[in-house]
Design a protein around this motif. Sequence first.
Motif, PDB file in Angstrom:
ATOM      1  N   ASP A  19       0.806  -1.227   0.000  1.00 21.99           N
ATOM      2  CA  ASP A  19       0.000   0.000   0.000  1.00 21.99           C
ATOM      3  C   ASP A  19       0.838   1.275   0.000  1.00 21.99           C
ATOM      4  O   ASP A  19       0.302   2.377   0.076  1.00 21.99           O
ATOM      5  N   GLY A  20       2.179   1.117  -0.103  1.00 22.25           N
ATOM      6  CA  GLY A  20       3.043   2.279  -0.261  1.00 22.25           C
ATOM      7  C   GLY A  20       3.464   2.970   1.015  1.00 22.25           C
ATOM      8  O   GLY A  20       4.149   3.993   0.961  1.00 22.25           O
ATOM      9  N   ARG A  21       3.112   2.405   2.170  1.00 26.60           N
ATOM     10  CA  ARG A  21       3.547   3.042   3.415  1.00 26.60           C
ATOM     11  C   ARG A  21       4.992   2.714   3.774  1.00 26.60           C
ATOM     12  O   ARG A  21       5.627   3.466   4.511  1.00 26.60           O
ATOM     13  N   VAL A  22       5.509   1.617   3.277  1.00 28.21           N
ATOM     14  CA  VAL A  22       6.950   1.346   3.310  1.00 28.21           C
ATOM     15  C   VAL A  22       7.421   1.463   1.866  1.00 28.21           C
ATOM     16  O   VAL A  22       7.107   0.629   1.018  1.00 28.21           O
ATOM     17  N   ARG A  23       8.191   2.525   1.604  1.00 27.81           N
ATOM     18  CA  ARG A  23       8.407   2.967   0.222  1.00 27.81           C
ATOM     19  C   ARG A  23       9.676   2.379  -0.396  1.00 27.81           C
ATOM     20  O   ARG A  23      10.642   3.077  -0.674  1.00 27.81           O
ATOM     21  N   VAL A  24       9.640   1.067  -0.640  1.00 29.14           N
ATOM     22  CA  VAL A  24      10.819   0.411  -1.195  1.00 29.14           C
ATOM     23  C   VAL A  24      11.128   0.895  -2.602  1.00 29.14           C
ATOM     24  O   VAL A  24      12.303   1.025  -2.986  1.00 29.14           O
ATOM     25  N   SER A  25      10.101   1.152  -3.398  1.00 32.18           N
ATOM     26  CA  SER A  25      10.344   1.555  -4.786  1.00 32.18           C
ATOM     27  C   SER A  25      11.087   2.875  -4.871  1.00 32.18           C
ATOM     28  O   SER A  25      11.842   3.115  -5.828  1.00 32.18           O
ATOM     29  N   GLU A  26      10.888   3.755  -3.883  1.00 32.59           N
ATOM     30  CA  GLU A  26      11.559   5.058  -3.867  1.00 32.59           C
ATOM     31  C   GLU A  26      13.068   4.923  -3.672  1.00 32.59           C
ATOM     32  O   GLU A  26      13.822   5.858  -3.957  1.00 32.59           O
ATOM     33  N   LEU A  27      13.512   3.773  -3.175  1.00 29.77           N
ATOM     34  CA  LEU A  27      14.926   3.603  -2.827  1.00 29.77           C
ATOM     35  C   LEU A  27      15.721   2.883  -3.909  1.00 29.77           C
ATOM     36  O   LEU A  27      16.947   2.805  -3.820  1.00 29.77           O
ATOM     37  N   ILE A  28      15.049   2.345  -4.929  1.00 30.32           N
ATOM     38  CA  ILE A  28      15.757   1.633  -5.999  1.00 30.32           C
ATOM     39  C   ILE A  28      16.332   2.661  -6.969  1.00 30.32           C
ATOM     40  O   ILE A  28      15.594   3.415  -7.604  1.00 30.32           O
ATOM     41  N   THR A  29      17.647   2.690  -7.083  1.00 24.98           N
ATOM     42  CA  THR A  29      18.313   3.713  -7.891  1.00 24.98           C
ATOM     43  C   THR A  29      19.039   3.159  -9.118  1.00 24.98           C
ATOM     44  O   THR A  29      19.233   3.883 -10.086  1.00 24.98           O
ATOM     45  N   HIS A  30      19.457   1.901  -9.081  1.00 17.91           N
ATOM     46  CA  HIS A  30      20.246   1.332 -10.181  1.00 17.91           C
ATOM     47  C   HIS A  30      19.821  -0.106 -10.426  1.00 17.91           C
ATOM     48  O   HIS A  30      19.398  -0.806  -9.502  1.00 17.91           O
ATOM     49  N   ARG A  31      20.016  -0.535 -11.692  1.00 15.94           N
ATOM     50  CA  ARG A  31      19.752  -1.919 -12.082  1.00 15.94           C
ATOM     51  C   ARG A  31      20.879  -2.409 -12.989  1.00 15.94           C
ATOM     52  O   ARG A  31      21.323  -1.679 -13.875  1.00 15.94           O
ATOM     53  N   TYR A  72      27.900  -7.719 -12.277  1.00 24.79           N
ATOM     54  CA  TYR A  72      27.839  -7.578 -10.817  1.00 24.79           C
ATOM     55  C   TYR A  72      29.006  -6.756 -10.286  1.00 24.79           C
ATOM     56  O   TYR A  72      28.848  -5.999  -9.323  1.00 24.79           O
ATOM     57  N   ASP A  73      30.178  -6.885 -10.918  1.00 29.98           N
ATOM     58  CA  ASP A  73      31.329  -6.105 -10.445  1.00 29.98           C
ATOM     59  C   ASP A  73      31.042  -4.608 -10.558  1.00 29.98           C
ATOM     60  O   ASP A  73      31.389  -3.828  -9.647  1.00 29.98           O
ATOM     61  N   LYS A  74      30.374  -4.192 -11.629  1.00 28.00           N
ATOM     62  CA  LYS A  74      30.009  -2.781 -11.780  1.00 28.00           C
ATOM     63  C   LYS A  74      28.939  -2.384 -10.764  1.00 28.00           C
ATOM     64  O   LYS A  74      28.967  -1.280 -10.206  1.00 28.00           O
ATOM     65  N   ALA A  75      27.998  -3.289 -10.541  1.00 25.40           N
ATOM     66  CA  ALA A  75      26.948  -3.016  -9.550  1.00 25.40           C
ATOM     67  C   ALA A  75      27.554  -2.816  -8.172  1.00 25.40           C
ATOM     68  O   ALA A  75      27.182  -1.883  -7.437  1.00 25.40           O
ATOM     69  N   LEU A  76      28.499  -3.676  -7.802  1.00 25.02           N
ATOM     70  CA  LEU A  76      29.133  -3.580  -6.484  1.00 25.02           C
ATOM     71  C   LEU A  76      29.957  -2.304  -6.365  1.00 25.02           C
ATOM     72  O   LEU A  76      29.935  -1.632  -5.322  1.00 25.02           O
ATOM     73  N   ALA A  77      30.688  -1.958  -7.417  1.00 29.14           N
ATOM     74  CA  ALA A  77      31.475  -0.726  -7.399  1.00 29.14           C
ATOM     75  C   ALA A  77      30.569   0.492  -7.245  1.00 29.14           C
ATOM     76  O   ALA A  77      30.898   1.440  -6.514  1.00 29.14           O
ATOM     77  N   THR A  78      29.430   0.464  -7.906  1.00 32.23           N
ATOM     78  CA  THR A  78      28.469   1.561  -7.778  1.00 32.23           C
ATOM     79  C   THR A  78      27.927   1.632  -6.355  1.00 32.23           C
ATOM     80  O   THR A  78      27.793   2.714  -5.768  1.00 32.23           O
TER      81      THR A  78
END
Length: 351
Positions: free
Chosen positions: A312-324, A330-336
């Motif tokens: 219901d959006g009260r815990v805003r996990v989607s707001e915290l996703i910044t990169h995919r 994975y090495d680039k993901a970890l470095a980021t």
Amino acid sequence: MTETMQALVVLEPDVLEIQEKPVPEPGPHEVLARVRSTAICGTDAHLIRGDYPGFWPPAFPFTPGHEWAGDIVALGPGAEAFGWQVGDRVAGTSHNACGACQKCVEGRYNLCENYGKPGLHAQYGHNVQGCDATYVVHDVKTIFKLPDSISYDEGAVIDPASIALHVARRGNIQPGDTVVVTGAGAIGLLAADSALICGAARVVVVGRGYRLEKAAALGFETVDTTAGDPVAEVRGRTGGLGADVVLECAGVPDTLTWAMAMLRRGGRCAMVGIPTEDVALSIQPLVLDELELVGSRASAGEMRRVIPFVADGRVRVSELITHRFPLAEYDKALATFNDRSSGAMKIIVHP
């Protein structure tokens, strides 16, 4: 399904490789899931760096990862009796506890007294192989149905959301409390949302940089640690009294010291950040002001409890996703993730 899959393998500290591995088979009361999304956790970064030698993981080579969502593709013997079906969308958590020791019976399976004993307890991505792979096997105790309204990427952040709710509950927040959160990373901001769910009237996030800017954008009061003494600032904003509860989510010596000094008399600090070095605390205020300092490890039943709040959006996990990133990067993901200038909060990896 094929007979092999891609998996991230940490050959030794800071040495990563994508390998072709056999697809595991589910045993009794286990499922095999196709992993759609995983999220990088601070513990993953420490483990890959080798900060917990011989403990997390017990040995290299090792496949990390414990925050994930995906689909069930096969059932082990007995799994169907618990209501699971092929095709179910699920989110996973890490603690596969024994279920029989006193702590498990009391519902505190995160403190399983058989932790790490082969055949009795496993913590996926910590002391047994994790989910940074195309497929993963999990016990039915460690998977939760994902509503259609929650995406796989969001589902991969439900495990840290449950940890955030657990630390808020360990804080024993009462309706109307003033709560301070030290640390504006993903767990800190999820804990701030959780504090509101638990009844906090006011939540103040203490941190710095773009993470603190994110806290402000989410509507929280903020205290910038680079602008002066954060303890004095919090006390000034509370009429000199301090916070009823502090949720310590950074796990560094300074933030714990600040957290204890920010407490109102009779206040409680719940700590989920894990320092990699010892911290010196002043004990006199702990006694004379009847302060409380409690630990908070993982979660204990909060996966089920937090899912409706994510939906219901009260815990805003989607707001915290910044990169995919794809698993191959994975090495680039970890470095980021490790780069404080990258603007990263939660990074999603797609096997």
